[in-house]
Design a protein around this motif. Structure first.
Motif, PDB file in Angstrom:
ATOM      1  N   PRO A  64      69.817  48.736  60.748  1.00  0.00           N
ATOM      2  CA  PRO A  64      68.934  49.271  59.705  1.00  0.00           C
ATOM      3  C   PRO A  64      67.509  48.733  59.855  1.00  0.00           C
ATOM      4  N   LEU A  65      66.510  49.588  59.533  1.00  0.00           N
ATOM      5  CA  LEU A  65      65.103  49.204  59.566  1.00  0.00           C
ATOM      6  C   LEU A  65      64.575  49.080  58.140  1.00  0.00           C
ATOM      7  N   SER A  66      63.652  48.167  57.965  1.00  0.00           N
ATOM      8  CA  SER A  66      63.076  47.974  56.640  1.00  0.00           C
ATOM      9  C   SER A  66      62.132  49.112  56.292  1.00  0.00           C
ATOM     10  N   ASP A  67      61.998  49.355  55.011  1.00  0.00           N
ATOM     11  CA  ASP A  67      61.009  50.332  54.527  1.00  0.00           C
ATOM     12  C   ASP A  67      59.623  49.686  54.506  1.00  0.00           C
ATOM     13  N   ILE A  68      58.593  50.508  54.657  1.00  0.00           N
ATOM     14  CA  ILE A  68      57.212  50.014  54.682  1.00  0.00           C
ATOM     15  C   ILE A  68      56.453  50.586  53.493  1.00  0.00           C
ATOM     16  N   VAL A  69      55.756  49.708  52.786  1.00  0.00           N
ATOM     17  CA  VAL A  69      54.899  50.108  51.672  1.00  0.00           C
ATOM     18  C   VAL A  69      53.486  49.634  51.980  1.00  0.00           C
ATOM     19  N   PHE A  70      52.514  50.548  51.865  1.00  0.00           N
ATOM     20  CA  PHE A  70      51.108  50.202  52.094  1.00  0.00           C
ATOM     21  C   PHE A  70      50.470  49.783  50.777  1.00  0.00           C
ATOM     22  N   LEU A  71      49.676  48.707  50.838  1.00  0.00           N
ATOM     23  CA  LEU A  71      48.821  48.311  49.729  1.00  0.00           C
ATOM     24  C   LEU A  71      47.383  48.362  50.237  1.00  0.00           C
ATOM     25  N   VAL A  72      46.656  49.431  49.868  1.00  0.00           N
ATOM     26  CA  VAL A  72      45.278  49.642  50.330  1.00  0.00           C
ATOM     27  C   VAL A  72      44.335  49.081  49.272  1.00  0.00           C
ATOM     28  N   ILE A  73      43.569  48.050  49.653  1.00  0.00           N
ATOM     29  CA  ILE A  73      42.715  47.331  48.701  1.00  0.00           C
ATOM     30  C   ILE A  73      41.259  47.698  48.973  1.00  0.00           C
ATOM     31  N   ASP A  74      40.638  48.325  48.005  1.00  0.00           N
ATOM     32  CA  ASP A  74      39.237  48.752  48.105  1.00  0.00           C
ATOM     33  C   ASP A  74      38.337  47.571  47.734  1.00  0.00           C
ATOM     34  N   GLU A  75      37.625  47.036  48.726  1.00  0.00           N
ATOM     35  CA  GLU A  75      36.692  45.938  48.478  1.00  0.00           C
ATOM     36  C   GLU A  75      35.265  46.375  48.781  1.00  0.00           C
ATOM     37  N   SER A  76      34.968  47.623  48.478  1.00  0.00           N
ATOM     38  CA  SER A  76      33.600  48.118  48.654  1.00  0.00           C
ATOM     39  C   SER A  76      32.698  47.509  47.585  1.00  0.00           C
ATOM     40  N   ALA A  77      31.384  47.774  47.721  1.00  0.00           N
ATOM     41  CA  ALA A  77      30.410  47.118  46.851  1.00  0.00           C
ATOM     42  C   ALA A  77      30.626  47.436  45.374  1.00  0.00           C
ATOM     43  N   SER A  78      31.077  48.641  45.065  1.00  0.00           N
ATOM     44  CA  SER A  78      31.275  49.004  43.659  1.00  0.00           C
ATOM     45  C   SER A  78      32.414  48.233  43.017  1.00  0.00           C
ATOM     46  N   GLN A  79      33.279  47.627  43.831  1.00  0.00           N
ATOM     47  CA  GLN A  79      34.382  46.840  43.297  1.00  0.00           C
ATOM     48  C   GLN A  79      33.966  45.424  42.900  1.00  0.00           C
ATOM     49  N   ASP A  80      32.679  45.103  43.129  1.00  0.00           N
ATOM     50  CA  ASP A  80      32.169  43.799  42.710  1.00  0.00           C
ATOM     51  C   ASP A  80      31.557  43.837  41.318  1.00  0.00           C
ATOM     52  N   LEU A  81      31.575  45.002  40.671  1.00  0.00           N
ATOM     53  CA  LEU A  81      30.939  45.141  39.364  1.00  0.00           C
ATOM     54  C   LEU A  81      31.823  44.588  38.252  1.00  0.00           C
ATOM     55  N   ALA A  82      31.153  44.064  37.230  1.00  0.00           N
ATOM     56  CA  ALA A  82      31.835  43.583  36.006  1.00  0.00           C
ATOM     57  C   ALA A  82      32.983  42.648  36.372  1.00  0.00           C
ATOM     58  N   LEU A 112      39.515  47.399  52.947  1.00  0.00           N
ATOM     59  CA  LEU A 112      38.352  48.116  53.486  1.00  0.00           C
ATOM     60  C   LEU A 112      37.111  47.793  52.688  1.00  0.00           C
ATOM     61  N   ALA A 113      35.982  47.711  53.399  1.00  0.00           N
ATOM     62  CA  ALA A 113      34.679  47.487  52.785  1.00  0.00           C
ATOM     63  C   ALA A 113      33.858  48.768  52.886  1.00  0.00           C
ATOM     64  N   ASP A 114      32.569  48.677  52.587  1.00  0.00           N
ATOM     65  CA  ASP A 114      31.694  49.852  52.699  1.00  0.00           C
ATOM     66  C   ASP A 114      31.667  50.336  54.139  1.00  0.00           C
ATOM     67  N   ALA A 115      31.750  51.641  54.305  1.00  0.00           N
ATOM     68  CA  ALA A 115      31.666  52.217  55.645  1.00  0.00           C
ATOM     69  C   ALA A 115      30.229  52.123  56.155  1.00  0.00           C
ATOM     70  N   PRO A 116      30.036  52.018  57.480  1.00  0.00           N
ATOM     71  CA  PRO A 116      28.669  51.940  58.016  1.00  0.00           C
ATOM     72  C   PRO A 116      27.898  53.234  57.790  1.00  0.00           C
ATOM     73  N   ASP A 117      26.578  53.123  57.947  1.00  0.00           N
ATOM     74  CA  ASP A 117      25.674  54.284  57.855  1.00  0.00           C
ATOM     75  C   ASP A 117      25.751  54.958  56.494  1.00  0.00           C
ATOM     76  N   ASN A 118      25.999  54.155  55.454  1.00  0.00           N
ATOM     77  CA  ASN A 118      25.993  54.665  54.081  1.00  0.00           C
ATOM     78  C   ASN A 118      26.985  55.807  53.869  1.00  0.00           C
ATOM     79  N   GLN A 119      28.157  55.709  54.484  1.00  0.00           N
ATOM     80  CA  GLN A 119      29.175  56.739  54.308  1.00  0.00           C
ATOM     81  C   GLN A 119      29.999  56.521  53.042  1.00  0.00           C
TER      82      GLN A 119
END
Length: 687
Positions: A64-82, A112-119
């Motif tokens: 048997p193989l284990s199941d995989i769960v993704f935890l995607v954490i947004d650490e872009s600049a807007s996540q530094d507010l408040a 993930l952080a802010d994408a380059p070139d203001n994307q």
């Protein structure tokens, strides 16, 4: 070990199906007619079909193989507010603990952080890249820890399991934003240009804040304060104060309670250009070089030329009736008294005092220069005579005194040390230094000049004597070219020279074009790099002071790349307005957008991701209500509810070994089928 029955037909499958159909039809017919032994024959026939189907016993050993769960954490600049960083930290710890506590489940964290070139925030791109590294059959779910403000929702992948969004922020969040709806990239000097802007509130903004102050600053000068309505587009009329690049900064003061001020500023760069350059060319007697000036000025579509030529002085008496001399009188008073201020440049080409222009006219031209006008004297032999313009009221603005000597000898014009640095002659004809030998044709006449102390000699002629002298008089500019042989370069005599380029630069310097200023500090931006250029007539090492948008001040050394030109490159770590200063020169430049894409929308929302999450049976949960519980749900079932979210176990495995064994040996099939056939025959015979 897993056991299963599989079939390997001994005949083609269509034949086996046809045979089974035929047997079924015969059995039904026999039963309908009540034939004796039909049941035994039916069993025997079906046994034959079963034997031809080739039944085998399949035995698999699986891991048997284990199941995989993704935890995607947004650490872009807007996540530094408040208090969003604290929400992320707490939710991350809780989700890690709950997911890893499940049996046979692995957690994959993607940050993930802010994408380059203001994307902006590329949340779906990060999820797609993570999916590419894992087998689809093991993916049991994905949890997105974000404010929901992403910029690639159209790239959402086909995820095979539930997707959930854990939303940062609070319902009370609100923010104010300045939007430049339209702004031209260039504008005509002296004409009004209109910009359209809007102040908008996002989120739970206070209802009583219907107006806002706005500060407007041009090129970093002291800002002007105005009051404008919120939520409504307004037109802002503006007249550019100078030619060249104008950097206009709009700033909203911080309002109490708003999330951030990063989107309270906006900058617009507008290039100020002249509508048409108005030039008055005053020529003396016709000569070979007159057409050179006229062709130069007429070839430039941005120049309006008025050409005034003295063909017949009053002293000439040839008996021609006055009525036959011209159709209309030339408007000399209108040109030189009433309309002189409308011209950007006046050129005297080999003109001498001939009684045509009264002293009052010439005095008015001197006044015109002192108040910001420009005059170029292309001196011929008459400039050294008693009829020279230097013997008129123009003498107070002419930066070089004629000695009265005209030298008739061949010589090659050269750059002076100052000329190698001056923008009018810098790099002229490919020359980089004053001691470079120019491959130019010779001139054959020069008026000897004695420059004033403050004048700038940028070209020399015979024995190093001043040939081209420049000066600033009051608010205006004056140039004296001590020869009327520039046209020889145009004709290509002895190879010619850069005559058109010299005269073009000279004319544009006199008309105060910004790119030809002697002392200037300019900058250009490309990506996150500022290229700073300092142009100066003085020598010595230089460094530029750079003030970043966050107030950080850095001293950057500059490298001399050419005489009078120093350059430096600065890699900016933050987008916004950079202030530059070096000596008495200053400039401003915008690096990237004044308000990054990440701060265009700062209020947390699940609206953008809602279609993606709904299609995958997931849910949106506000972290301000706490982290929801975790459940296991079957595939295809709803995976979110009040206070809980679910993942789908995939029960994936790897087969380590496989063994196939015939269900019955061939001899046993033969005995069984023969026995059934004999039994059916005996049954019929007994009957």
């Amino acid at each position: 070990m897993i056991r299963d029955i599989v079939f390997s037909p001994l005949v083609p499958l269509p034949v086996l199906i046809a045979l089974a159909g035929l047997v079924t039809a015969l059995v039904i017919f026999a039963a309908w007619r009540g034939l004796s032994g039909w049941a035994l024959r039916a069993v025997a026939a079906l046994g034959i079909v079963a034997a031809l189907a080739g039944p085998s016993l399949k035995e698999e050993t699986r891991e048997p193989l284990s199941d995989i769960v993704f935890l995607v954490i947004d650490e872009s600049a807007s996540q530094d507010l408040a208090d969003r960083p604290a929400q992320i930290m707490q939710a991350r710890a809780a989700l890690e603990a709950r997911i890893t506590a499940l049996p046979n489940v692995e957690l994959r964290e993607i940050t993930l952080a802010d994408a380059p070139d203001n994307q902006g925030t590329l949340l779906m791109t990060a999820l797609s890249e993570a999916m590419a590294d894992e087998p689809r059959g093991r993916l049991a779910g994905a949890v997105l820890l974000s404010d929901g403000q992403l910029h690639d929702v159209d790239l959402a992948p086909d995820f095979p399991a539930p997707v959930h969004l854990m939303l940062t922020g609070t319902p009370e969040d609100w923010d104010r934003r300045l939007v430049i709806e339209s702004a031209p990239s260039f504008a005509i000097m002296g004409e009004e240009v209109t910009l359209k802007l809007r102040v908008e509130d996002q989120g739970a903004a206070p209802e009583d804040m219907t107006t806002s102050s706005i500060l407007i600053s041009i090129d970093g000068d002291a800002p002007m304060r105005f009051t404008i309505p919120v939520g409504r587009s307004i037109d802002l009329p503006l007249v550019l104060p100078h030619g060249g690049m104008n950097v206009i900064q709009f700033t909203l003061p911080e309002a109490e309670g708003e999330l951030t001020t990063r989107n309270n500023s906006a900058m617009v760069q507008i290039n100020g250009v002249r509508d048409r350059l108005r030039v008055l060319l005053v020529s003396g007697e016709p000569h070979n070089g007159e057409r050179t000036w006229r062709n130069l000025l007429k070839s430039d579509p941005s120049v309006d030329l008025v050409h005034f030529t003295i063909l017949r002085p009053p002293s000439k008496q040839d008996g021609v009736p006055v009525t036959e001399l011209s159709l209309i009188a030339f408007p000399t008073r209108e040109l030189f008294m009433e309309k002189v201020d409308d011209f950007d440049l006046i050129i005297f080409d080999r003109y001498k005092l001939r009684g045509i222009l009264p002293a009052s006219y010439l005095d008015n031209i001197a006044r015109y220069v002192e108040q910001g006008g420009a005059v170029l004297f292309a001196a011929g032999p008459d400039f050294a005579s008693a009829d020279s313009l230097y013997r008129s009221p123009l003498a107070r603005i002419i930066p070089a005194t004629p000695t009265g000597r005209v030298i008739e000898a061949p010589y090659r014009p050269r750059l002076t040390d100052l000329g190698a640095r001056h923008p009018v002659t810098e790099g002229l004809g490919g020359l980089q230094f004053a001691d470079d030998e120019p491959a130019w044709g010779r001139w054959f006449r020069q008026v000897e000049l004695e420059p004033e102390d403050q004048a700038e000699t940028v070209m020399s002629g015979i024995d190093g004597r001043p040939l081209l002298v420049l000066d600033r008089v009051g608010e205006g500019r004056v140039a004296v070219l001590g020869s009327d042989h520039a046209w020889l370069w145009t004709r290509g005599v002895e190879g010619g020279g850069p005559q058109l380029e010299l005269l073009r630069r000279l004319a544009h310097w006199m008309m105060k074009e910004p790119e030809l200023e002697e002392e200037a500090l300019t900058a250009t931006a490309e990506g996150n790099t500022l290229t700073i250029t300092r142009r100066s007539l003085t020598e010595g090492a230089r460094s530029v002071t750079v003030e970043a948008p966050d107030g950080t001040v850095t001293e950057v050394p500059m490298e001399e790349v050419a005489p009078g030109r120093h350059m430096a490159e600065v890699t900016g770590g933050e987008m916004g307005l950079y202030r530059l200063s070096e000596g008495d020169q200053s400039a401003v430049m915008v690096l990237g957008p004044s308000a990054p894409r990440e701060f265009e929308e700062t209020i947390a929302t699940g609206d953008k991701l809602s279609p993606v999450i709904k299609a995958r049976s997931g849910g949106v949960f506000a972290l301000s209500d706490g982290v929801p519980r975790l459940r296991l749900v079957e595939e295809g079932r709803v995976a979110a509810g009040r206070g809980w979210f679910g993942i789908t176990p995939r029960e994936a495995y790897v087969t380590q070994s496989t063994r196939l064994t015939a269900l019955l040996p061939g001899w046993l099939w033969l005995v069984l089928l023969a026995g059934l056939s004999v039994a059916a025959w005996l049954r019929e015979g007994r009957r």
